[in-house]
Design a protein around this motif. Structure first.
Motif, PDB file in Angstrom:
ATOM      1  N   ALA A   5     -34.735 -19.098  11.906  1.00 33.21           N
ATOM      2  CA  ALA A   5     -34.076 -19.420  10.633  1.00 33.21           C
ATOM      3  C   ALA A   5     -32.673 -19.953  10.879  1.00 33.21           C
ATOM      4  O   ALA A   5     -32.224 -20.909  10.222  1.00 33.21           O
ATOM      5  CB  ALA A   5     -34.032 -18.183   9.736  1.00 33.21           C
ATOM      6  N   ASN A   6     -31.973 -19.349  11.830  1.00 31.41           N
ATOM      7  CA  ASN A   6     -30.618 -19.812  12.120  1.00 31.41           C
ATOM      8  C   ASN A   6     -30.617 -21.174  12.793  1.00 31.41           C
ATOM      9  O   ASN A   6     -29.719 -21.990  12.571  1.00 31.41           O
ATOM     10  CB  ASN A   6     -29.892 -18.786  12.992  1.00 31.41           C
ATOM     11  CG  ASN A   6     -29.495 -17.549  12.204  1.00 31.41           C
ATOM     12  OD1 ASN A   6     -29.664 -17.500  10.982  1.00 31.41           O
ATOM     13  ND2 ASN A   6     -28.983 -16.537  12.883  1.00 31.41           N
ATOM     14  N   LEU A   7     -31.633 -21.450  13.604  1.00 32.64           N
ATOM     15  CA  LEU A   7     -31.754 -22.780  14.203  1.00 32.64           C
ATOM     16  C   LEU A   7     -32.040 -23.826  13.127  1.00 32.64           C
ATOM     17  O   LEU A   7     -31.507 -24.943  13.170  1.00 32.64           O
ATOM     18  CB  LEU A   7     -32.853 -22.793  15.262  1.00 32.64           C
ATOM     19  CG  LEU A   7     -32.542 -22.065  16.567  1.00 32.64           C
ATOM     20  CD1 LEU A   7     -33.781 -22.017  17.459  1.00 32.64           C
ATOM     21  CD2 LEU A   7     -31.377 -22.721  17.313  1.00 32.64           C
ATOM     22  N   SER A   8     -32.885 -23.466  12.162  1.00 36.31           N
ATOM     23  CA  SER A   8     -33.156 -24.381  11.042  1.00 36.31           C
ATOM     24  C   SER A   8     -31.876 -24.680  10.275  1.00 36.31           C
ATOM     25  O   SER A   8     -31.607 -25.829   9.891  1.00 36.31           O
ATOM     26  CB  SER A   8     -34.205 -23.777  10.095  1.00 36.31           C
ATOM     27  OG  SER A   8     -35.436 -23.580  10.744  1.00 36.31           O
ATOM     28  N   LEU A   9     -31.087 -23.652  10.038  1.00 37.56           N
ATOM     29  CA  LEU A   9     -29.812 -23.824   9.350  1.00 37.56           C
ATOM     30  C   LEU A   9     -28.874 -24.697  10.176  1.00 37.56           C
ATOM     31  O   LEU A   9     -28.196 -25.585   9.636  1.00 37.56           O
ATOM     32  CB  LEU A   9     -29.176 -22.460   9.093  1.00 37.56           C
ATOM     33  CG  LEU A   9     -27.783 -22.474   8.461  1.00 37.56           C
ATOM     34  CD1 LEU A   9     -27.819 -23.121   7.081  1.00 37.56           C
ATOM     35  CD2 LEU A   9     -27.215 -21.057   8.390  1.00 37.56           C
ATOM     36  N   PHE A  10     -28.830 -24.480  11.477  1.00 37.07           N
ATOM     37  CA  PHE A  10     -27.968 -25.273  12.358  1.00 37.07           C
ATOM     38  C   PHE A  10     -28.334 -26.757  12.279  1.00 37.07           C
ATOM     39  O   PHE A  10     -27.453 -27.626  12.171  1.00 37.07           O
ATOM     40  CB  PHE A  10     -28.096 -24.764  13.793  1.00 37.07           C
ATOM     41  CG  PHE A  10     -27.348 -25.574  14.817  1.00 37.07           C
ATOM     42  CD1 PHE A  10     -25.966 -25.551  14.867  1.00 37.07           C
ATOM     43  CD2 PHE A  10     -28.036 -26.355  15.730  1.00 37.07           C
ATOM     44  CE1 PHE A  10     -25.272 -26.297  15.806  1.00 37.07           C
ATOM     45  CE2 PHE A  10     -27.361 -27.105  16.676  1.00 37.07           C
ATOM     46  CZ  PHE A  10     -25.979 -27.071  16.721  1.00 37.07           C
ATOM     47  N   VAL A  11     -29.618 -27.061  12.321  1.00 35.33           N
ATOM     48  CA  VAL A  11     -30.069 -28.455  12.217  1.00 35.33           C
ATOM     49  C   VAL A  11     -29.636 -29.045  10.890  1.00 35.33           C
ATOM     50  O   VAL A  11     -29.147 -30.177  10.819  1.00 35.33           O
ATOM     51  CB  VAL A  11     -31.599 -28.539  12.384  1.00 35.33           C
ATOM     52  CG1 VAL A  11     -32.103 -29.946  12.050  1.00 35.33           C
ATOM     53  CG2 VAL A  11     -32.010 -28.167  13.802  1.00 35.33           C
ATOM     54  N   ARG A  12     -29.796 -28.284   9.803  1.00 31.50           N
ATOM     55  CA  ARG A  12     -29.424 -28.784   8.473  1.00 31.50           C
ATOM     56  C   ARG A  12     -27.917 -29.004   8.362  1.00 31.50           C
ATOM     57  O   ARG A  12     -27.475 -29.947   7.702  1.00 31.50           O
ATOM     58  CB  ARG A  12     -29.906 -27.813   7.396  1.00 31.50           C
ATOM     59  CG  ARG A  12     -29.779 -28.356   5.972  1.00 31.50           C
ATOM     60  CD  ARG A  12     -30.680 -29.566   5.750  1.00 31.50           C
ATOM     61  NE  ARG A  12     -32.060 -29.244   6.032  1.00 31.50           N
ATOM     62  CZ  ARG A  12     -32.888 -28.692   5.146  1.00 31.50           C
ATOM     63  NH1 ARG A  12     -32.467 -28.407   3.920  1.00 31.50           N
ATOM     64  NH2 ARG A  12     -34.137 -28.442   5.476  1.00 31.50           N
ATOM     65  N   ILE A  13     -27.111 -28.157   8.992  1.00 27.11           N
ATOM     66  CA  ILE A  13     -25.663 -28.335   8.980  1.00 27.11           C
ATOM     67  C   ILE A  13     -25.300 -29.693   9.578  1.00 27.11           C
ATOM     68  O   ILE A  13     -24.476 -30.438   9.039  1.00 27.11           O
ATOM     69  CB  ILE A  13     -24.965 -27.198   9.761  1.00 27.11           C
ATOM     70  CG1 ILE A  13     -25.041 -25.887   8.982  1.00 27.11           C
ATOM     71  CG2 ILE A  13     -23.497 -27.557  10.045  1.00 27.11           C
ATOM     72  CD1 ILE A  13     -24.592 -24.674   9.780  1.00 27.11           C
ATOM     73  N   VAL A  14     -25.936 -30.030  10.692  1.00 26.02           N
ATOM     74  CA  VAL A  14     -25.648 -31.308  11.343  1.00 26.02           C
ATOM     75  C   VAL A  14     -26.110 -32.463  10.466  1.00 26.02           C
ATOM     76  O   VAL A  14     -25.401 -33.464  10.310  1.00 26.02           O
ATOM     77  CB  VAL A  14     -26.322 -31.366  12.726  1.00 26.02           C
ATOM     78  CG1 VAL A  14     -26.098 -32.730  13.374  1.00 26.02           C
ATOM     79  CG2 VAL A  14     -25.793 -30.253  13.623  1.00 26.02           C
ATOM     80  N   GLU A  15     -27.299 -32.344   9.877  1.00 32.52           N
ATOM     81  CA  GLU A  15     -27.825 -33.415   9.032  1.00 32.52           C
ATOM     82  C   GLU A  15     -26.977 -33.627   7.794  1.00 32.52           C
ATOM     83  O   GLU A  15     -26.754 -34.760   7.363  1.00 32.52           O
ATOM     84  CB  GLU A  15     -29.262 -33.094   8.637  1.00 32.52           C
ATOM     85  CG  GLU A  15     -30.243 -33.129   9.793  1.00 32.52           C
ATOM     86  CD  GLU A  15     -31.634 -32.669   9.391  1.00 32.52           C
ATOM     87  OE1 GLU A  15     -32.545 -32.793  10.228  1.00 32.52           O
ATOM     88  OE2 GLU A  15     -31.805 -32.180   8.251  1.00 32.52           O
ATOM     89  N   LYS A  16     -26.497 -32.530   7.201  1.00 31.52           N
ATOM     90  CA  LYS A  16     -25.700 -32.623   5.980  1.00 31.52           C
ATOM     91  C   LYS A  16     -24.230 -32.905   6.260  1.00 31.52           C
ATOM     92  O   LYS A  16     -23.493 -33.341   5.368  1.00 31.52           O
ATOM     93  CB  LYS A  16     -25.820 -31.319   5.184  1.00 31.52           C
ATOM     94  CG  LYS A  16     -27.185 -31.071   4.568  1.00 31.52           C
ATOM     95  CD  LYS A  16     -27.433 -32.003   3.395  1.00 31.52           C
ATOM     96  CE  LYS A  16     -28.694 -31.628   2.650  1.00 31.52           C
ATOM     97  NZ  LYS A  16     -28.931 -32.478   1.463  1.00 31.52           N
ATOM     98  N   GLY A  17     -23.797 -32.644   7.484  1.00 33.92           N
ATOM     99  CA  GLY A  17     -22.396 -32.889   7.830  1.00 33.92           C
ATOM    100  C   GLY A  17     -21.441 -31.819   7.349  1.00 33.92           C
ATOM    101  O   GLY A  17     -20.228 -32.050   7.295  1.00 33.92           O
ATOM    102  N   GLY A  18     -21.960 -30.651   6.984  1.00 34.57           N
ATOM    103  CA  GLY A  18     -21.071 -29.600   6.521  1.00 34.57           C
ATOM    104  C   GLY A  18     -21.799 -28.285   6.323  1.00 34.57           C
ATOM    105  O   GLY A  18     -23.011 -28.257   6.069  1.00 34.57           O
ATOM    106  N   LEU A  19     -21.063 -27.181   6.415  1.00 33.87           N
ATOM    107  CA  LEU A  19     -21.659 -25.859   6.281  1.00 33.87           C
ATOM    108  C   LEU A  19     -22.053 -25.560   4.841  1.00 33.87           C
ATOM    109  O   LEU A  19     -23.115 -24.994   4.581  1.00 33.87           O
ATOM    110  CB  LEU A  19     -20.697 -24.785   6.793  1.00 33.87           C
ATOM    111  CG  LEU A  19     -20.685 -24.524   8.305  1.00 33.87           C
ATOM    112  CD1 LEU A  19     -20.138 -25.718   9.071  1.00 33.87           C
ATOM    113  CD2 LEU A  19     -19.871 -23.268   8.617  1.00 33.87           C
TER     114      LEU A  19
END
Length: 307
Positions: A5-19
């Motif tokens: 789940a945290n890896l999924s969140l990490f990928v999304r942070i990069v894709e979205k450009g922000g936390l």
């Protein structure tokens, strides 16, 4: 810690450009997102993100983790889909990048049919005529013109591409047809803008040599589909890839000019990140796009698509 789940969140942070933006997608508060990123960094013993009040950027360790995280998350999604629905079921998100004209007129109908065959597939089509960093933006595949210069990407050739100077019959009837590239100096040329750069030199082959001919006009845009609309409207001469105007030419709405001086062909190609195992849904779409561009036929997805 739920590592996946945290890896999924990490990928999304990069894709979205922000936390914060990534947290909204997952329903996490900003504090929870920060805690989960910190937990990942503690787990791997390395800083993954450089964070400021305005932006984030990946560290070297973060870039390394990003490739592996995308593969793990994709494989987990495929595995869950296979368990729930069977091995031939395709589901999940595919992010695709393409130019405006190509995306709207060529890819969109193919993607619509692909989704009809596989209703659990979701498509995010990102249209841009400028440079797109497909790795940093989490793009699964891009359809692009020209020569591949980034050696970190893989390619799949879809076919040749020709750039053609072109105009509407109405424009040519009113202002005349240029006989040589030098005649463009007396015509209104519709110019593309890539970032801050105007495409004010068009390539032609003159006396066996490639030459760049200066052009100018009263309209410019960073949207290739708008250039095409202006050409159709009789506002001037444009320089377009043949894929973008093929139907218009066939039906007489647009007429190629200076064809004896057209530059050599380049490639239309699919590009995608190297060094990772693409999810089955992405491999399947690559096969479908290849077949559709090769012969205009929309195939069924192969049962075991290969790169």
């Amino acid at each position: 810690m739920d590592l996946l789940a945290n890896l999924s969140l990490f990928v999304r942070i990069v894709e979205k450009g922000g936390l914060a933006a990534a947290g909204r997608d997952f329903g996490y508060s900003p504090a929870s997102v920060s805690e989960r990123v910190s937990a990942l960094e503690d787990h791997y013993g390395a800083r993954l993100l450089n964070r400021t009040t305005r932006a984030i950027s990946l560290t070297d360790e973060g870039r390394l983790l990003l490739d592996g995280a995308r593969q793990l998350v994709g494989e987990a999604s495929d595995l869950q889909s296979q368990i729930r629905h069977g091995v031939d079921h395709l589901s999940g998100l595919i992010r695709i990048s393409a130019t405006f004209d190509l995306g709207r007129n060529r890819l969109a109908p193919i993607l619509d049919q692909f989704m009809e065959m596989h209703p659990a597939i979701r498509i995010d089509l990102v249209l841009s005529d400028g440079y797109v960093d497909i790795v940093a933006q989490g793009i699964d595949l891009a359809v692009r013109y020209g020569t591949l210069t980034d050696s970190s990407l893989m390619r799949r050739r879809l076919g040749p591409s020709y750039r053609l100077a072109c105009a509407s019959p109405e424009y040519l009837a009113r202002y005349g047809t240029p006989e040589t590239p030098a005649d463009l100096a007396n015509h209104n040329c519709l110019v593309m803008r890539f970032g801050n750069q105007l495409d004010q030199e068009w390539p032609f082959v003159i006396d066996g040599k490639r030459k760049m001919i200066p052009v100018r006009g009263n309209k410019s845009a960073n949207d290739g589909s708008l250039i095409r609309q202006w050409v159709l409207g009789g506002y001037g001469i444009g320089m377009k890839a043949h894929w973008d105007i093929e139907n218009d030419v066939r039906e007489g709405r647009i007429i190629p000019v200076l064809t004896d001086f057209s530059p050599p062909e380049s490639d239309l190609q699919i590009v995608y990140p190297a060094g990772s195992n693409q999810p089955k849904r992405v491999r399947c779409l690559i096969e479908v796009l290849s077949a559709a561009f090769a012969n205009g036929v929309m195939p069924q997805c192969p049962s075991n698509p290969q790169h």
